[in-house]
Design a protein around this motif. Structure first.
Motif, PDB file in Angstrom:
ATOM      1  N   LEU A 207      42.368  34.538  37.226  1.00  0.00           N
ATOM      2  CA  LEU A 207      43.000  33.117  38.007  1.00  0.00           C
ATOM      3  C   LEU A 207      43.668  33.408  39.213  1.00  0.00           C
ATOM      4  O   LEU A 207      43.569  32.342  40.250  1.00  0.00           O
ATOM      5  CB  LEU A 207      43.975  32.698  36.934  1.00  0.00           C
ATOM      6  N   GLY A 208      44.111  34.472  39.539  1.00  0.00           N
ATOM      7  CA  GLY A 208      44.901  34.823  40.652  1.00  0.00           C
ATOM      8  C   GLY A 208      43.758  34.890  41.766  1.00  0.00           C
ATOM      9  O   GLY A 208      43.880  34.426  42.907  1.00  0.00           O
ATOM     10  N   ILE A 209      42.732  35.646  41.709  1.00  0.00           N
ATOM     11  CA  ILE A 209      41.771  35.757  42.669  1.00  0.00           C
ATOM     12  C   ILE A 209      41.005  34.250  42.879  1.00  0.00           C
ATOM     13  O   ILE A 209      40.748  33.913  44.052  1.00  0.00           O
ATOM     14  CB  ILE A 209      40.504  36.759  42.288  1.00  0.00           C
ATOM     15  N   GLY A 210      40.862  33.917  41.901  1.00  0.00           N
ATOM     16  CA  GLY A 210      40.223  32.342  42.091  1.00  0.00           C
ATOM     17  C   GLY A 210      40.911  31.301  42.858  1.00  0.00           C
ATOM     18  O   GLY A 210      40.605  30.747  43.758  1.00  0.00           O
ATOM     19  N   LEU A 211      42.394  31.252  42.342  1.00  0.00           N
ATOM     20  CA  LEU A 211      43.266  30.302  42.920  1.00  0.00           C
ATOM     21  C   LEU A 211      43.505  30.500  44.500  1.00  0.00           C
ATOM     22  O   LEU A 211      43.687  29.828  45.451  1.00  0.00           O
ATOM     23  CB  LEU A 211      44.323  30.365  42.314  1.00  0.00           C
ATOM     24  N   SER A 212      43.701  31.860  44.626  1.00  0.00           N
ATOM     25  CA  SER A 212      43.880  32.515  46.184  1.00  0.00           C
ATOM     26  C   SER A 212      42.679  32.174  46.996  1.00  0.00           C
ATOM     27  O   SER A 212      42.574  31.994  47.997  1.00  0.00           O
ATOM     28  CB  SER A 212      44.265  34.140  45.989  1.00  0.00           C
ATOM     29  N   GLY A 213      41.325  32.489  46.446  1.00  0.00           N
ATOM     30  CA  GLY A 213      40.091  32.119  46.939  1.00  0.00           C
ATOM     31  C   GLY A 213      39.997  30.729  47.481  1.00  0.00           C
ATOM     32  O   GLY A 213      39.560  30.547  48.407  1.00  0.00           O
ATOM     33  N   LEU A 214      40.512  29.855  46.605  1.00  0.00           N
ATOM     34  CA  LEU A 214      40.413  28.384  46.699  1.00  0.00           C
ATOM     35  C   LEU A 214      40.940  28.040  47.889  1.00  0.00           C
ATOM     36  O   LEU A 214      40.866  27.319  48.672  1.00  0.00           O
ATOM     37  CB  LEU A 214      40.711  27.714  45.302  1.00  0.00           C
ATOM     38  N   TYR A 215      42.500  28.662  47.812  1.00  0.00           N
ATOM     39  CA  TYR A 215      43.607  28.098  48.799  1.00  0.00           C
ATOM     40  C   TYR A 215      43.082  28.688  50.067  1.00  0.00           C
ATOM     41  O   TYR A 215      43.168  28.118  51.107  1.00  0.00           O
ATOM     42  CB  TYR A 215      44.879  28.818  48.468  1.00  0.00           C
ATOM     43  N   TYR A 216      42.669  29.841  50.274  1.00  0.00           N
ATOM     44  CA  TYR A 216      42.205  30.594  51.546  1.00  0.00           C
ATOM     45  C   TYR A 216      41.032  29.704  52.090  1.00  0.00           C
ATOM     46  O   TYR A 216      40.882  29.353  53.324  1.00  0.00           O
ATOM     47  CB  TYR A 216      41.851  31.952  51.070  1.00  0.00           C
TER      48      TYR A 216
END
Length: 253
Positions: A207-216
């Motif tokens: 979830l951390g990788i996915g959410l940070s990727g979406l935000y970036y």
């Protein structure tokens, strides 16, 4: 304050090479100290972060927060080395090599990509170390909750330093609270995959990788509808598999 820290931490030239050399030497020193007396290794990590306290006391807390990810990785390294003290020499050498790479390759970089990588790795390594204790040696549930919250909060704060985000503190606290709540729920039925990866670690990492990727991608205007859908589907699929297809008979607390 930034000018003082810039002078204390060289960026080029012979001083920079010496700084990297001393950084690469630190994991080997900590390895020896762990063998002799673990408490001295902990003190050595604290002493190695003396730049945090090389300013006025009112800056100490912000400096600790700014160096939170590096502190997480450092103490996680101590835990991994201590646990591998009775293992094979190859395993110990691999842990030392990975920490050397962190100190000399990943940590010194300040680009957006590497800051994001530092945040993701810091969270993953910290959670791995936190949940590396199993069975009778496992810490109390409240320690896992507080530790998970702190690791995820500091990692999120580190990630948001890339952007001019007005709500970075709110988002970081929200992510930390979510991590603590998830650990509180799943901590009653801790499940380890391949004997090393705890269920909360996998979920929070994905979830951390996915959410940070979406935000970036959103901040850089590179997030298409199709790509957004793909990332969300992967996050949901992995979470579904881990949560709903696990053997819940492995009760830990």
């Amino acid at each position: 304050m930034s000018g003082i820290l810039y002078k204390l931490k060289p960026k080029r030239g012979l001083s920079y090479v010496l700084h990297l050399g001393l950084s690469a030497l630190l994991p080997f020193i900590l390895f020896i100290l762990i063998k002799l007396q673990p408490i001295t290794a902990i003190l050595m990590v604290i002493v190695s972060k003396w730049r945090i306290f090389a300013v006025r006391p009112r800056y100490w807390l912000p400096n600790i927060r700014a160096n939170g990810v590096d502190l997480i990785v450092a103490f996680s390294y101590l835990i991994f080395i201590y646990q591998a003290s009775n293992g094979s020499g190859l395993e110990q050498l691999l842990i030392i090599a990975l920490y050397v790479i962190w100190l000399t390759v990943i940590k010194p970089r300040s680009s957006s990509l590497f800051i994001g990588l530092q945040a993701v790795l810091g969270q993953f390594i910290g959670l791995m170390a936190l949940f590396s204790f199993q069975s009778s040696s496992a810490p109390a549930l409240w320690i896992l909750i507080v530790g998970g919250w702190l690791i995820c909060y500091l990692s999120a704060r580190h990630f948001f330093t890339i952007f001019d985000e007005a709500f970075s503190s709110l988002y970081s606290h929200t992510w930390g609270y979510f991590a603590g709540a998830l650990i509180w729920i799943l901590g009653h039925w801790l499940i380890y995959y391949y004997g090393a990866y705890a269920q909360p670690v996998i979920i929070l990492t994905v979830l951390g990788i996915g959410l940070s990727g979406l935000y970036y991608l959103k901040q850089n205007e590179r997030l298409s509808t199709q790509l957004k859908r793909q990332i969300i589907i992967v996050m949901v699929a992995v979470t579904f598999v881990v949560v709903f297809l696990s053997n819940w008979s492995s009760k830990s607390f």
